[in-house]
Design a protein around this motif. Structure first.
Motif, PDB file in Angstrom:
ATOM      1  N   GLN A 166       0.863  -1.187   0.000  1.00 30.99           N
ATOM      2  CA  GLN A 166       0.000   0.000   0.000  1.00 30.99           C
ATOM      3  C   GLN A 166       0.898   1.236   0.000  1.00 30.99           C
ATOM      4  N   THR A 167       0.734   2.115  -0.966  1.00 28.46           N
ATOM      5  CA  THR A 167       1.474   3.376  -0.964  1.00 28.46           C
ATOM      6  C   THR A 167       0.787   4.329   0.010  1.00 28.46           C
ATOM      7  N   VAL A 168       1.457   4.604   1.125  1.00 26.62           N
ATOM      8  CA  VAL A 168       0.866   5.417   2.187  1.00 26.62           C
ATOM      9  C   VAL A 168       1.050   6.902   1.905  1.00 26.62           C
ATOM     10  N   ILE A 169       2.222   7.276   1.387  1.00 33.99           N
ATOM     11  CA  ILE A 169       2.546   8.693   1.164  1.00 33.99           C
ATOM     12  C   ILE A 169       3.269   8.824  -0.172  1.00 33.99           C
ATOM     13  N   THR A 170       2.877   9.807  -0.947  1.00 36.38           N
ATOM     14  CA  THR A 170       3.606  10.187  -2.159  1.00 36.38           C
ATOM     15  C   THR A 170       4.056  11.628  -1.997  1.00 36.38           C
ATOM     16  N   LEU A 171       5.358  11.856  -2.021  1.00 34.32           N
ATOM     17  CA  LEU A 171       5.914  13.189  -1.778  1.00 34.32           C
ATOM     18  C   LEU A 171       5.936  14.005  -3.068  1.00 34.32           C
ATOM     19  N   GLN A 172       5.763  15.312  -2.905  1.00 35.82           N
ATOM     20  CA  GLN A 172       5.852  16.255  -4.012  1.00 35.82           C
ATOM     21  C   GLN A 172       6.997  17.220  -3.730  1.00 35.82           C
TER      22      GLN A 172
END
Length: 552
Positions: free
Chosen positions: A377-383
């Protein structure tokens, strides 16, 4: 509020004349007024008035009604009696000489106290209770194995003595079974008591949240904190396992010579108190450093280069190396599970949650991912930021180090699930704390320990993000440059960091004072972790092996 004699479609009328539409509201008297009646209302000098536009009424404080004088509102708070009072109560002399304060100021102070209690229950007390239950469950899981060994020993002696001692063997088995039942019953009782306390804690937390959301001074003023009661952690059941001692066979004294089973000993051990402040956590038993650390196990991981290791237990570790596959291995190097990253690129760093789930950062697609039941599960995607190191905290949050896309900024971010709770980037003078934050670990005292790769330093801040110290190597060592990589901490609040170029581990105390090195013929130590027994696991990049080291 509509007048009880009017329908929802009627115009709201003045409470004084009951004929003209209302325009204003007096906060002190809790009455709605039309324009004409406002002037008459203000002529009443028996009390102070505060008239505001009616449209602002919804945001005005909700003063509690006085229980002794129902037509009055409690605008004051008696500190001695610890309750809200109205002006009539004060005028009656009941509170003469008592310290009085504004009820809204008291509301604010009480609300802060409630928030502190809620935070302590959620982040410190409740997680400790859960941890204690988990430890008891682990002990229960080992009971069958330990008592099974005793039963086997009894069988072996029975086979030697043949039929003559069958009755004695059966008696011993019965004794063992009874002791096991008592042992298990003691642990079950301990678990039930702790579970009951956890249920109470959860209910208290829900009640506190409800009180805070209600903003009701009456509820808040009657709230009595139970945190002190729960700060005293439940006792730990200490059981001394019985042992079976055997003697040489004597047919005339078989019963005596067969040996005796030591009694089952069940005691409780007080675990101390959880302090209010994060810095005052109860101290664990002191474990001195060994003069000569020793390797107790070596795991061949099969990678071409090994980069990191994270403990699941004393017997199992997650590892990652120079490809996209992360491996769960036991101490014999047996592959138990393998997971491939979503991106197909190698993970940057790994950690394990309290539930035993794997978390990894991926600097290819700038994500933080959770592996649960073999599903990613991808919990966080940073920008705009690239994730580097990651570690789990005592409260089961995640601390993540990251660099900006342009490589000019670096910071540490705390996440609860996917929610950002804290960002640590600058010191009190506004200067950057990190040049390139990489490996990270939370210490027992809740300090955050980070390896700053660019400047070859260990940077330690407290829980609030305030700089405590920087460690740049042993002061007396001027010949070999310090090259820190992996970092971890133990139950003694020691900080351990891998010195890549010099093939050793530095051990520091919680204040950054150098204590000693661990060598153990290490070759390119990189990743580090410590299990619950304070065994150190070292990922050797050069040999692609994990070494388990006893150093306490």
């Amino acid at each position: 509020m509509l007048h009880p004699r009017r329908s929802a479609q009627d115009v709201l009328l003045c409470d004084a004349c009951e004929t003209a539409p209302l325009q204003s509201h007096c906060e002190r008297c809790n009455i709605n007024l039309c324009t004409n009646c406002v002037g008459k209302h203000l002529l009443d000098s028996s009390r102070k008035h505060r008239v505001i536009p009616f449209i602002e009424k919804s945001s005005t404080p909700n003063y509690p009604k006085c229980p002794s004088h129902p037509d009055k509102q409690c605008e004051l708070y008696c500190e001695k009696c610890d309750l809200p009072v109205c002006s009539t109560c004060v005028a009656s002399g009941q509170h003469e000489g008592h310290k009085l304060s504004e009820v809204m100021k008291k509301l604010s102070a009480k609300t802060q106290d409630l928030r502190k209690d809620l935070e302590e229950l959620e982040t410190r007390i409740h997680p400790r209770y859960e941890e204690i239950v988990s430890n008891v469950q682990t002990e229960k899981a080992q009971i069958e194995t330990k008592y099974g060994k005793l039963t086997t020993a009894a069988d072996q002696h029975g086979e030697v003595l043949h039929r003559e001692i069958t009755a004695i063997v059966n008696q011993r088995k019965s004794d063992i079974a009874e002791m096991k039942t008592k042992h298990l019953a003691a642990l079950n009782k301990n678990t039930d008591e702790i579970s009951h306390s956890i249920t109470e804690l959860k209910q208290i937390i829900l009640n506190l949240k409800a009180i805070l959301e209600s903003n009701d001074v009456s509820l808040i003023s009657t709230y009595k904190s139970r945190n002190a009661e729960f700060r005293k952690l439940p006792p730990k059941v200490q059981v001394t396992l019985p042992s079976l001692s055997a003697q040489k066979i004597n047919t005339e004294q078989l019963r005596e010579m067969f040996g005796s089973l030591s009694p089952l000993s069940i005691n409780t051990e007080e675990q101390g108190y959880t302090m209010k402040s994060a810095e005052a956590v109860s101290s664990p038993p002191v474990k001195p450093l060994l003069d000569e650390p020793r390797v107790t196990a070596t795991i061949d991981t099969g990678y071409s280069g090994l980069y990191g290791v994270s403990c699941v237990s004393e017997e199992q570790v997650w590892t990652h190396g120079g490809n996209e596959t992360m491996k769960l291995l036991n101490l014999r190097g047996k592959l138990l599970t393998s997971i491939q990253t979503k991106s197909g690129d190698e993970p940057r760093e790994i950690t394990v949650t309290r539930d035993g789930d794997l978390v990894y950062t991926d600097d290819y697609d700038n994500t933080i991912n959770l592996v649960k039941n073999k599903k990613i599960q991808t919990v966080i995607t940073l920008q705009g930021w690239i994730p580097r190191g990651v570690c789990r905290t005592a409260s089961d949050d995640l601390l993540v180090t990251m660099d900006s896309d342009d490589g000019k900024q670096s910071k540490v971010v705390r996440y609860s699930g996917s929610t950002e709770k804290q960002s640590i980037q600058f010191d009190d003078q506004g200067r950057s704390l990190y040049s390139s934050a990489c490996y990270i670990s939370e210490n027992r005292n809740l300090d955050i320990c980070v390896v700053d790769w660019d400047v070859d330093a260990v940077v330690v801040v407290n829980q609030s993000g305030k700089l405590r110290f920087r460690y740049t190597g042993h002061p007396s060592n001027t010949e070999q440059s310090f090259d820190p990589r992996g970092i971890t901490t133990d139950s003694q609040s020691h900080i351990l960091t891998a010195d890549w170029d010099n093939h050793r581990i530095h051990i520091l105390d919680q204040d950054g004072q150098f204590l000693r090195y661990i060598h153990c013929d290490l070759r390119g130590p990189l990743g580090l972790c410590v299990d619950i027994r304070d065994n150190l696991f070292v990922a050797e990049c050069v040999t692609a092996k994990v070494k388990k080291i006893q150093y306490l």
